[in-house]
Design an enzyme around this catalytic site. Sequence first.
Site, PDB file in Angstrom:
ATOM      1  N   ARG A  97       0.806  -1.160  -0.060  1.00 31.39           N
ATOM      2  CA  ARG A  97       0.061   0.042   0.155  1.00 31.39           C
ATOM      3  C   ARG A  97       0.971   1.372   0.045  1.00 31.39           C
ATOM      4  O   ARG A  97       0.482   2.372  -0.288  1.00 31.39           O
ATOM      5  CB  ARG A  97      -1.128  -0.031   1.249  1.00 31.39           C
ATOM      6  N   LYS A 141      -5.249   5.378 -20.289  1.00 38.64           N
ATOM      7  CA  LYS A 141      -5.627   5.683 -21.861  1.00 38.64           C
ATOM      8  C   LYS A 141      -4.359   5.479 -22.399  1.00 38.64           C
ATOM      9  O   LYS A 141      -3.875   4.269 -22.663  1.00 38.64           O
ATOM     10  CB  LYS A 141      -6.140   7.113 -21.859  1.00 38.64           C
ATOM     11  N   TYR A 192     -12.714  16.867 -17.579  1.00 44.52           N
ATOM     12  CA  TYR A 192     -13.196  15.463 -17.771  1.00 44.52           C
ATOM     13  C   TYR A 192     -14.179  15.257 -16.895  1.00 44.52           C
ATOM     14  O   TYR A 192     -14.320  15.779 -15.791  1.00 44.52           O
ATOM     15  CB  TYR A 192     -12.118  14.422 -17.527  1.00 44.52           C
ATOM     16  N   ASP A 252      -4.004  18.146 -16.381  1.00 49.18           N
ATOM     17  CA  ASP A 252      -4.532  16.797 -16.785  1.00 49.18           C
ATOM     18  C   ASP A 252      -3.855  16.780 -18.227  1.00 49.18           C
ATOM     19  O   ASP A 252      -4.408  17.160 -19.035  1.00 49.18           O
ATOM     20  CB  ASP A 252      -5.837  16.773 -16.651  1.00 49.18           C
TER      21      ASP A 252
HETATM   22  C1  LIG Z   1     -10.208   8.935 -18.291  1.00 47.15           C
HETATM   23  C2  LIG Z   1      -9.971  10.017 -18.087  1.00 47.15           C
HETATM   24  C3  LIG Z   1      -9.704  10.467 -16.631  1.00 47.15           C
HETATM   25  C4  LIG Z   1      -9.847   9.387 -15.472  1.00 47.15           C
HETATM   26  O1  LIG Z   1      -9.095   8.345 -15.702  1.00 47.15           O
HETATM   27  P1  LIG Z   1      -9.524   6.951 -15.242  1.00 47.15           P
HETATM   28  O2  LIG Z   1      -8.385   6.082 -15.315  1.00 47.15           O
HETATM   29  O3  LIG Z   1     -10.629   6.577 -16.052  1.00 47.15           O
HETATM   30  O4  LIG Z   1     -10.046   7.173 -13.698  1.00 47.15           O
HETATM   31  C5  LIG Z   1      -9.356  11.604 -16.184  1.00 47.15           C
HETATM   32  N1  LIG Z   1      -8.883  12.531 -17.259  1.00 47.15           N
HETATM   33  C6  LIG Z   1      -9.258  12.406 -18.597  1.00 47.15           C
HETATM   34  C7  LIG Z   1      -8.803  13.438 -19.638  1.00 47.15           C
HETATM   35  C8  LIG Z   1      -9.430  11.229 -19.244  1.00 47.15           C
HETATM   36  O5  LIG Z   1      -9.452  11.016 -20.510  1.00 47.15           O
END
Ligand SMILES: *Cc1c(COP(=O)(O)O)cnc(C)c1O
Length: 393
Positions: free
Chosen positions: A59, A209, A112, A184
């Site tokens: 953890r 992603k 997002y 992000d």
């Molecule tokens: C998918 C996504 C997230 C969230 O990520 P998860 O791995 O699905 O929790 C955050 N920001 C963007 C731009 C995303 O495309």
Amino acid sequence: MTIADQDKSTIAVWAGEEDPLAFGAAQVPIVQSAPFAYDDLDTWLAVALGQADGHIYSRNTNPTMAVFEEKCRALEAGENAISFASGMAAISNTLFTHLRPGDRVVSIKDSYGGTSRIFLDHLPHMGIDVDLIETNDGDAIDDAISKGCKIVYLETPTNPTLKIIDLARAIKAAKAQGAICVVDNTFATPINQNPLALGADLVVHSATKYLGGHDDAMGGVLIGKAELVQAVYEYREICGAVLSAFSAYLLLRGMKTLDLRVKKQNATAMEIARFLDKHPKVSQVFYPGLESHDKHDVAKSQMRGFGGMLSFSVDGGFEELKVFLSKLHYVHRAASLGSVNTLVGPPSVTSHVECTPEQRAALGIPETLLRYSCGVEDSGDLIEQLEIAFGAL
Ligand SMILES: *Cc1c(COP(=O)(O)O)cnc(C)c1O
């Protein structure tokens, strides 16, 4: 010369793996162990106090996770990095660590979906003031920041209409207020854009992603200023949203080809955007690489490639969208993005399904918009499929 001086393709393969791996393994072992054992109490204590290298409990830290974190840190050229169970875990842990009742956050309307829910549903309950600004309005963003805030939270390009924020400008405004600037960088990837190099304090990614790139693992990562990341690490080690060793392994395996994939996806998206831009059955195309994009110059100055994501609206209504989608081959009709397989989905059914048509219109999202995440297939084959689907309308 250190690995930091190498090309990103080399960093993606080697960072965190320059030293011999356990057992002489040529690839990072999956260390599927919750605790780590010590026969010698002095060593155990030194590791527990952070005075010697080693792991205590997964953890906190884990050897497979650690390689993933180091690769991400090196790709964004940050001081420190920590991993999470998902992108949303990275984002929520970062916000919950650094915000206190009475603080104010400035962000954009197009962040997002999950991030928006934190801003709208969770932070206000904690006595945190959230100001979400029109994404395209640089003056309004500057104004909102100049009123004072603890965090400026940005995302560019945005989902699903690929809006672009001038990072250098917003970061300058944030710095003038002493605010922490978080970006992000999921859509752009570290191959195309490095917000830390532009002065941001922290970068987050949904590793689910592009970093992983194969739609087979969830993960998230936070990279940036050492002390800011360390504070989030301390929150995560207690709250427990850790990446699993197996997911870390899958993400690492994916990351070896990050540079190859993203460069091909950049090229394919550009080609498809140009094809769609002159297609008579397309009313609008959103792609920052097109000269007609309102922030093309900004994108060009802060990105090395325009990314593998685009969106476009098909002439007609929901019925036309159904026919069009049903005719496309070599695509998954799914909600995610950034995979080796091409993924297509209408925001009216995926990310913005809970909005009314009026709310979508207010966000500039046409009802027949399709979000298109280019895979690594041949661009000619993908365009041929689009031609066939348009032919059915
Ligand atoms: C998918 C996504 C997230 C969230 O990520 P998860 O791995 O699905 O929790 C955050 N920001 C963007 C731009 C995303 O495309």
